[in-house]
Write a protein that holds these residues in place. Structure first.
Motif, PDB file in Angstrom:
ATOM      1  N   GLY A 115       0.744  -1.383  -0.170  1.00  0.00           N
ATOM      2  CA  GLY A 115      -0.183   0.074  -0.046  1.00  0.00           C
ATOM      3  C   GLY A 115       0.846   0.886   0.236  1.00  0.00           C
ATOM      4  N   PRO A 116      -0.221   2.607   0.029  1.00  0.00           N
ATOM      5  CA  PRO A 116       1.021   3.907   0.596  1.00  0.00           C
ATOM      6  C   PRO A 116       2.030   4.114   1.515  1.00  0.00           C
ATOM      7  N   LYS A 117       1.737   3.201   2.635  1.00  0.00           N
ATOM      8  CA  LYS A 117       2.774   3.162   3.686  1.00  0.00           C
ATOM      9  C   LYS A 117       3.165   2.323   4.268  1.00  0.00           C
ATOM     10  N   VAL A 118       1.866   0.978   3.961  1.00  0.00           N
ATOM     11  CA  VAL A 118       1.818  -0.187   4.448  1.00  0.00           C
ATOM     12  C   VAL A 118       2.296  -1.358   3.636  1.00  0.00           C
ATOM     13  N   VAL A 119       3.165  -2.251   4.221  1.00  0.00           N
ATOM     14  CA  VAL A 119       3.166  -4.162   3.447  1.00  0.00           C
ATOM     15  C   VAL A 119       2.802  -4.912   4.272  1.00  0.00           C
ATOM     16  N   SER A 120       1.539  -5.725   3.460  1.00  0.00           N
ATOM     17  CA  SER A 120       0.472  -6.704   3.985  1.00  0.00           C
ATOM     18  C   SER A 120       1.283  -8.192   4.013  1.00  0.00           C
ATOM     19  N   ARG A 121       0.879  -9.514   4.052  1.00  0.00           N
ATOM     20  CA  ARG A 121       0.688 -10.345   3.622  1.00  0.00           C
ATOM     21  C   ARG A 121       0.308 -11.512   4.548  1.00  0.00           C
ATOM     22  N   GLU A 122      -0.360 -12.436   3.964  1.00  0.00           N
ATOM     23  CA  GLU A 122      -0.700 -13.272   4.621  1.00  0.00           C
ATOM     24  C   GLU A 122       0.250 -14.556   4.869  1.00  0.00           C
ATOM     25  N   TYR A 123       0.278 -14.984   6.151  1.00  0.00           N
ATOM     26  CA  TYR A 123       1.401 -16.613   6.066  1.00  0.00           C
ATOM     27  C   TYR A 123       0.593 -17.831   6.817  1.00  0.00           C
ATOM     28  N   ALA A 124       1.141 -18.775   7.007  1.00  0.00           N
ATOM     29  CA  ALA A 124       1.153 -20.015   7.917  1.00  0.00           C
ATOM     30  C   ALA A 124       1.658 -20.370   8.376  1.00  0.00           C
ATOM     31  N   LEU A 125       0.994 -20.638   9.815  1.00  0.00           N
ATOM     32  CA  LEU A 125       2.892 -21.573  10.033  1.00  0.00           C
ATOM     33  C   LEU A 125       2.115 -22.847  10.591  1.00  0.00           C
ATOM     34  N   VAL A 126       3.605 -23.824   9.402  1.00  0.00           N
ATOM     35  CA  VAL A 126       3.066 -25.100   9.942  1.00  0.00           C
ATOM     36  C   VAL A 126       4.421 -25.566  10.712  1.00  0.00           C
ATOM     37  N   CYS A 127       3.184 -26.738  11.387  1.00  0.00           N
ATOM     38  CA  CYS A 127       4.458 -27.252  12.557  1.00  0.00           C
ATOM     39  C   CYS A 127       4.278 -28.928  12.397  1.00  0.00           C
ATOM     40  N   GLN A 128       5.605 -29.548  11.855  1.00  0.00           N
ATOM     41  CA  GLN A 128       5.291 -30.795  11.514  1.00  0.00           C
ATOM     42  C   GLN A 128       4.619 -31.172  11.029  1.00  0.00           C
ATOM     43  N   GLY A 129       4.473 -30.818   9.836  1.00  0.00           N
ATOM     44  CA  GLY A 129       3.632 -31.149   8.267  1.00  0.00           C
ATOM     45  C   GLY A 129       2.153 -31.249   9.110  1.00  0.00           C
ATOM     46  N   ARG A 130       1.534 -30.202  10.221  1.00  0.00           N
ATOM     47  CA  ARG A 130       0.219 -29.665  10.174  1.00  0.00           C
ATOM     48  C   ARG A 130      -0.207 -28.195  10.394  1.00  0.00           C
ATOM     49  N   LEU A 131      -0.786 -28.081   9.700  1.00  0.00           N
ATOM     50  CA  LEU A 131      -1.872 -26.355   9.578  1.00  0.00           C
ATOM     51  C   LEU A 131      -1.353 -25.590  11.138  1.00  0.00           C
ATOM     52  N   VAL A 132      -0.923 -25.396  11.501  1.00  0.00           N
ATOM     53  CA  VAL A 132      -1.229 -24.192  13.117  1.00  0.00           C
ATOM     54  C   VAL A 132      -2.200 -23.434  13.512  1.00  0.00           C
ATOM     55  N   ALA A 133      -1.322 -22.266  12.753  1.00  0.00           N
ATOM     56  CA  ALA A 133      -2.034 -20.505  12.099  1.00  0.00           C
ATOM     57  C   ALA A 133      -1.944 -19.795  11.347  1.00  0.00           C
ATOM     58  N   VAL A 134      -3.146 -19.234  11.119  1.00  0.00           N
ATOM     59  CA  VAL A 134      -2.417 -18.419  10.387  1.00  0.00           C
ATOM     60  C   VAL A 134      -3.248 -16.519  10.799  1.00  0.00           C
ATOM     61  N   ALA A 135      -2.354 -15.765  10.053  1.00  0.00           N
ATOM     62  CA  ALA A 135      -2.707 -14.588  10.549  1.00  0.00           C
ATOM     63  C   ALA A 135      -1.647 -13.488   9.124  1.00  0.00           C
TER      64      ALA A 135
END
Length: 277
Positions: free
Chosen positions: A175-195
């Motif tokens: 954006g004009p002042k902010v950079v953002s992106r969505e990521y997923a935390l994967v632990c031991q081959g399993r999805l744990v969280a998305v933020a």
């Protein structure tokens, strides 16, 4: 009379010798030498054979299938005799994943393994361990936080290096002042969280740095679901921590002489520049 006749006879003999000399000087050629001098040489041409050349296949002295890595490890087979392209049988089953299992999950859309099974007790104790007060930092506006490297150390201690990772789930939004992106935390081959992580920037040349900060911010938010440093979101803990370890002071902005209240830890040095305490 006899002398004249003798001289005439001698001259006659000399004339006869003079007339016979050219015939006697001609070389004599035998029939074999004459035939050799008239013989012509013709080069010999080889005619191609209709039979294809024989191809001999070389066979190795040691069959690849007969090589066992355990024998090479034990020393019965010299390491230099084991070909690098040989299909060696590993004495450690399960250490190497099958090629078909690698990259089979698309983490940009998948929720594979979410809430499938709880982690072991040992891992849970590491994730839920109380945060060390000496690791907590404070921003001048009064916000306490844990440096993102601390989150990575907890994840490495719980799952081991390589046992966890961040997978992007969207394109980078600049954006004009902010950079953002969505990521997923994967632990031991399993999805744990998305933020979704975000980071401010003030100059277009700082966008790459802001992109890295966006990733770190997403990691911090994902770790909340694992309970890592969950105290930092507890209002009661925040108040008690600020009262015990922090102090609010007046500071003056050196260029503009503007005064403002700022927070810092008690064990940190005083503000110097651009705000001077």
């Amino acid at each position: 009379m006899s002398a004249l006749t003798n001289n005439a006879h001698r001259l006659l003999l000399l004339g006869i010798k003079a007339t016979r000399k050219p015939s006697l000087a001609r070389p004599f050629l035998s029939s074999r030498a004459y035939a050799a001098s008239t013989r012509t040489w013709t080069p010999k041409t080889s005619t191609p054979s209709s039979r294809p050349p024989k191809v001999v296949k070389a066979t190795a002295s040691t069959s690849v299938a007969e090589i066992d890595i355990s024998e090479a490890v034990n020393g019965s087979i010299p390491p230099e005799t084991v070909p690098s392209s040989a299909s060696l049988s590993s004495p450690f089953p399960g250490d190497f994943p099958v090629a078909s299992d690698i990259g089979s999950t698309d983490w940009s859309t998948s929720y594979h393994g979410l809430s499938m099974q709880a982690f072991s007790k040992d891992i849970a104790n590491i994730l839920l361990a109380p945060v060390d007060d000496m690791d907590i930092e404070m921003k001048p506006d009064g916000l306490i936080y844990l440096p993102e490297i601390k989150y990575r150390r907890v994840l490495n201690k719980a799952f081991g290096p390589g046992g966890w990772g961040l997978a992007p789930r969207s394109e980078t939004n600049v954006g004009p002042k902010v950079v953002s992106r969505e990521y997923a935390l994967v632990c031991q081959g399993r999805l744990v969280a998305v933020a979704r992580g975000e980071q401010e920037y003030f100059d277009p040349s700082n966008i790459p740095t802001a992109t890295e900060g966006c990733k770190s911010n997403a990691l911090m938010r994902c770790c909340k679901d694992l309970g890592i440093a969950s105290e930092l979101w507890d209002p009661r803990f925040i108040r008690e921590f600020k009262a015990k370890y922090c102090v609010e002071v007046f500071a003056e902005h050196v260029p503009t002489k503007k005064k403002k209240k700022l927070w810092r830890r008690k064990d940190q040095p005083k503000f110097d520049y651009p705000w001077k305490e």
